[in-house]
Design a protein around this motif. Structure first.
Motif, PDB file in Angstrom:
ATOM      1  N   ASN A   1       0.680  -1.257   0.074  1.00 48.43           N
ATOM      2  CA  ASN A   1       0.160  -0.196  -0.044  1.00 48.43           C
ATOM      3  C   ASN A   1       0.751   1.012   0.017  1.00 48.43           C
ATOM      4  N   TYR A   2       2.039   1.125   0.558  1.00 46.73           N
ATOM      5  CA  TYR A   2       2.988   2.190   0.424  1.00 46.73           C
ATOM      6  C   TYR A   2       3.091   2.941  -0.849  1.00 46.73           C
ATOM      7  N   TYR A   3       3.417   1.771  -1.835  1.00 45.59           N
ATOM      8  CA  TYR A   3       3.857   2.213  -3.052  1.00 45.59           C
ATOM      9  C   TYR A   3       2.558   2.876  -3.816  1.00 45.59           C
ATOM     10  N   MET A   4       1.287   2.751  -3.534  1.00 47.32           N
ATOM     11  CA  MET A   4       0.243   3.642  -4.122  1.00 47.32           C
ATOM     12  C   MET A   4       0.267   4.913  -3.262  1.00 47.32           C
TER      13      MET A   4
ATOM     14  N   PHE B   1      -9.192   0.918 -12.849  1.00 47.73           N
ATOM     15  CA  PHE B   1      -9.531  -0.423 -12.026  1.00 47.73           C
ATOM     16  C   PHE B   1     -10.872  -0.375 -11.522  1.00 47.73           C
ATOM     17  N   GLU B   2     -11.600  -1.270 -11.731  1.00 49.88           N
ATOM     18  CA  GLU B   2     -13.039  -1.378 -10.984  1.00 49.88           C
ATOM     19  C   GLU B   2     -12.989  -1.271  -9.406  1.00 49.88           C
ATOM     20  N   ASN B   3     -11.945  -1.903  -9.011  1.00 56.90           N
ATOM     21  CA  ASN B   3     -11.677  -1.716  -7.350  1.00 56.90           C
ATOM     22  C   ASN B   3     -10.273  -1.662  -7.063  1.00 56.90           C
ATOM     23  N   ILE B   4      -9.866  -0.979  -6.283  1.00 59.43           N
ATOM     24  CA  ILE B   4      -8.529  -0.826  -5.381  1.00 59.43           C
ATOM     25  C   ILE B   4      -8.835  -1.575  -4.023  1.00 59.43           C
ATOM     26  N   ILE B   5      -8.177  -2.307  -3.437  1.00 62.79           N
ATOM     27  CA  ILE B   5      -8.327  -2.907  -2.250  1.00 62.79           C
ATOM     28  C   ILE B   5      -7.063  -2.630  -1.452  1.00 62.79           C
ATOM     29  N   PHE B   6      -7.152  -1.769  -0.332  1.00 59.72           N
ATOM     30  CA  PHE B   6      -5.980  -1.439   0.593  1.00 59.72           C
ATOM     31  C   PHE B   6      -6.106  -2.550   1.781  1.00 59.72           C
ATOM     32  N   ASN B   7      -5.427  -3.804   1.599  1.00 62.39           N
ATOM     33  CA  ASN B   7      -5.729  -4.785   2.502  1.00 62.39           C
ATOM     34  C   ASN B   7      -4.550  -4.619   3.605  1.00 62.39           C
ATOM     35  N   VAL B   8      -5.024  -4.612   4.893  1.00 66.45           N
ATOM     36  CA  VAL B   8      -4.106  -4.245   6.004  1.00 66.45           C
ATOM     37  C   VAL B   8      -2.936  -3.382   5.678  1.00 66.45           C
ATOM     38  N   ALA B   9      -3.292  -2.262   5.419  1.00 67.63           N
ATOM     39  CA  ALA B   9      -2.385  -1.143   4.910  1.00 67.63           C
ATOM     40  C   ALA B   9      -1.387  -0.787   6.094  1.00 67.63           C
TER      41      ALA B   9
END
Length: 146
Positions: A20-23, A40-48
């Motif tokens: 997530n740091y890269y985004m 993108f349809e979705n961007i998912i930030f998982n346990v960022a």
């Protein structure tokens, strides 16, 4: 070309932990210019594993998706460790603090996952044993990754 059929595809971008740091850097460094809206349809930030403080400022600048999902778990062993053993502040995937992004949907996994042994289960609940064990978690990740 006659008879050529195109099929609309939906692509989701799933980022886990430090990914997530890269985004965050891409947005803060203004590197999104030239990318089409809703790529993108979705961007998912998982346990960022990024600071939750003022995340809404850079998150609200994202335009390359239709939807944003941010997952969190207050009892995530690894993200709590990042905060405790480094100078990092509370992590976005750990705890949420206002102001939240108007651009995002927040999913709190604290009650569904919480703290577990082995501790990696509190951090990688999107795959493996947890998704087999907890059907609701599996179904949610299937739904948001469409």
């Amino acid at each position: 070309m006659r008879g050529l059929q195109t099929k609309k595809i939906h692509i989701s971008l799933f980022m886990h932990s430090l990914g997530n740091y890269y985004m965050e850097r891409i947005v803060k460094d203004s590197l999104l210019s030239g990318l089409q809206d809703e790529l993108f349809e979705n961007i998912i930030f998982n346990v960022a594993a990024v600071s939750q403080k003022e995340h809404s400022k850079w998150m609200d600048k994202l335009h390359i998706q239709k939807r944003i999902y941010i997952t969190s778990n207050k009892q995530d062993f690894n993200l709590n460790g990042v905060r405790i053993f480094t100078k990092s502040r509370k992590q976005l995937g750990e705890r949420l603090k206002l102001p939240l992004s108007e651009n995002a949907n927040y999913i709190n996994f604290t009650k569904a996952i919480g703290f577990m042994f082995p501790t990696h289960l509190t951090y990688t609940y999107f795959l493996g044993g947890i998704t087999r064990e907890k059907e609701n978690v599996h179904q949610l990740f299937q739904f948001i990754s469409r």
